[in-house]
Scaffold this active site. Sequence first.
Site, PDB file in Angstrom:
ATOM      1  N   GLY A 106       0.811  -1.223   0.000  1.00  0.00           N
ATOM      2  CA  GLY A 106       0.000   0.000   0.000  1.00  0.00           C
ATOM      3  C   GLY A 106       0.839   1.265   0.000  1.00  0.00           C
ATOM      4  N   GLY A 122       3.868   2.559  -2.228  1.00  0.00           N
ATOM      5  CA  GLY A 122       4.878   2.542  -3.286  1.00  0.00           C
ATOM      6  C   GLY A 122       5.383   3.953  -3.480  1.00  0.00           C
ATOM      7  CD  GLU A 138      16.883   3.454  -6.980  1.00  0.00           C
ATOM      8  OE1 GLU A 138      17.384   4.566  -6.757  1.00  0.00           O
ATOM      9  OE2 GLU A 138      17.548   2.411  -7.131  1.00  0.00           O
ATOM     10  CD  GLN A 160      10.022   0.090 -35.548  1.00  0.00           C
ATOM     11  OE1 GLN A 160       9.662  -0.439 -34.499  1.00  0.00           O
ATOM     12  NE2 GLN A 160       9.350  -0.050 -36.680  1.00  0.00           N
TER      13      GLN A 160
END
Lengths: 381, 257
Positions: free
Chosen positions: A129, A131, A363, A336
């Site tokens: 709960g 982050g 981070e 790509q």
Amino acid sequence: MDPELPEEIRILQKTVRQFVENELAPHEREIEERNEIPRAVIDAMAGAGLFGIGHDERWGGQGFGKLGYCVAIEQAGRANASLWNVIGASAGLCGTAIEIGGPDEVRERYLPRIFAGEMLGAYALSEPGAGSDAGSLKTAARKQGGEYVIEGFKTFITNAPIADVFVVFANVAPDRGSKGITAFVVERGTEGLTVGPNDEKMGLHGSTTAQLFFSGMRVPAANRVGEEGQGFRIALGTLDVGRLGLAAHSVGIAQRLLEASARYAKTRVQFGKPIAVNQGIQWMLADGATEIHAARLMVYDAAARADKGERITQRAAMTKLFATEMLGRVADAAVQIHGGMGYMRELWIERAYRDARITRIYEGTSEVQRMVIAGGLLEDA
Amino acid sequence: MKFLVCLKQVPDSTVRVKVGGDRRSIAAEGITWSISPYDEYAIELALERKDADASTVVSVVTVGPARSRDALRQALAMGCDDATLVTSEADLSALDVAKALAAVVNEAKPDVVLCGKQASDDDQGLVGPALAEALGWPHVGMLTKLVPGASGLELWREVEGGHEVWSAAPPVVALVHKSEKEPRYPSLPGIMKAKRKEIPEKDLASCGVTPGAPRPEVALMDLPPQRGQGKVWKLDGDAKGVAEQVAKALREEAKVV
């Protein structure tokens, strides 16, 4: 302002690059296939002193300052990204938190071994709960005599499956919000500590990540990092350094992708000519080179300022935001340009593309970096 | 025992060299400079003696422009004890370089002078023998190993199909072809230690050298011609048939067999 790196940093740059290309890069594929870094490779990185770069010689670090730290990490970007992730979580986060928080007795006990790579560290801040909103963490610490009793759990903890020591953030006064957060050093094997299984991730397959569970875990008060309530400040200070390192790593990875893309574009022939003669390809390469150059200068600038003692929270956030978003664009262009081959596991390009995705998340997400930047901007307005 | 390693800073082997506008020199812009590879082997051989006997002193010297200081610093970071820079921004002849080095050798009085057998930029291989000549010292080439022996030093040199072991009593000049081990990386503490060392600087005049020894000049520098396109054959048939067609093409068209 001197645009040239100091002499010793240039030697460091060359030395780390040679080590990474000769000793680490040959293990890239094996690491990806085995989902782990062979211990001998971690020991080789320790033997070369990589864990101590940028850390104070007083505590067993190698010196070189944050500029040297960033220059070295940039070169580490020239091999599997999992490799630096182990060092970054151990010395970069766990070590830095102890270095910032102290006291000397705790620094002396752990830092020389962490910076020598003899002891692996982990940094336990995130919770299911909490982050981006790390201040709302729920893990609680209650003082009982000469010990703290810690209850709660942590998630996405890099190095948890292999770490010998953890810096754990817990709240000693939940009513005071983030001002109650306190940091502790917890050794593996402490009763009440359980490490979950290795998480399955999109990328960074050599780097291990797991949950931590604390149930009546007793930690001696002598293992407290800093004072009670200083944990959030220590966490934020640690993240300034961590973000800079991540930005430097992104620059190194992007540089390697760009070089590989330019080489491939010169040799891949379609419609009777190398695809490098097509302006569409040239512009992808030119944009990548330009963005890498800008990101590198941002990293070196912020690092040099950190070495002068400046507070770099804003610059670290800008640098991390720009460098990791830049890496996303360069990695996408690299796939790509390599076309179908860029999507194949046979080349390292697709791995780098997957590994790159986390840099915009951990981070501090790109959105959190923007919050930090805007917050500082509006405060000064 | 005291070693003096003479080194030269050259474009790094990973650099893609471009010809300069004058077409007589390389374009210096954007070049990464390194210690010439054979000189790195020479440093490694000397440092191995130091590993075996801590009383060994390993000094390094170079004659070159101010940027050469980086190469000396690199050698110190690898573990060499001290370094001397003889500064000359002008491109010198091999003979002038040898004379300047001889002055440094006479002052430092080493037992053994090691040079790479040639520098990787011009591949002339002149400075080492010229230095031995200037000093009046014996000279051994193609060194691959160096060990103390009964009568001084055992000098191992590579020859076609094998090796020879020579012995020499110091002082001696030896030109290094290779070391058994790859040259070591600088250690990180070594880099920090090297940072704190002074590198004394001398100029040619203080070495008693007035440049101007006769020398050939580069008339023209050019890159090899671009390789032409390869040729694709569409061959049919069994393996024997295809092999025959390839052999025929290699003999009659490419004329390589």
